[in-house]
Design an enzyme around this catalytic site. Sequence first.
Site, PDB file in Angstrom:
ATOM      1  CB  SER A  10       1.668  14.231  32.132  1.00  0.00           C
ATOM      2  OG  SER A  10       2.930  14.114  32.657  1.00  0.00           O
ATOM      3  CB  SER A  11      -2.436  14.290  29.641  1.00  0.00           C
ATOM      4  OG  SER A  11      -1.902  13.906  28.576  1.00  0.00           O
TER       5      SER A  11
END
Length: 196
Positions: A10-11
């Site tokens: 996600s990041s």
Amino acid sequence: MAIYGYARVSSADQNLDRQISSLNNAGCEIIFEEKVSGVTTERPELKKLLATVKKSDMVVVHSLDRISRSTIDLLNLVDELKMKGVSLKSQNDTWLDTTNDNPFSEFLLTVISGLSQYERKMIKQRQREGIEVAKKKGKYVGRVKKYSDKHSGMNHAIHLYKQGDMTVKQICDITQVSRSALYREAKKYINGEKTP
């Protein structure tokens, strides 16, 4: 036949190593790595993967939440891969394995599709009820535009298909475009014969 892997976190500061190791163990020859939130519709590496795969290829993911944002997103993805003759396999979600026409996998996808359609109908019903309440209060300002001709209906269908928030059946129900016609037109976009 080629085996492709898709890994996503996600990041940018999260690590893909565990997924990549798992996909290597599954025999993936090429792995597409993505560092982007699943909430966003912009997943460039997934788009590259979908543009790369060909008939008889297989896509492997560590888990379904790595490749799909929602149930509807998953169903649309499975539909798109089926159109290309490509199978999908999840290592953690072992029920999803479309490599050998697994009847259990097909059954569960059918159930999930049915639940998604039910959810969509419930949303539409709540919208209708909301409109009725708004009309009674004198706050209703208009209605959803209807698509009167076939061409604009297809344009709307392609727009909804690319958004990835509805199943093919739902899109066909809304736009009155046939499933086969939508598949034919969508395939042109997928194969790069047309541009948005």
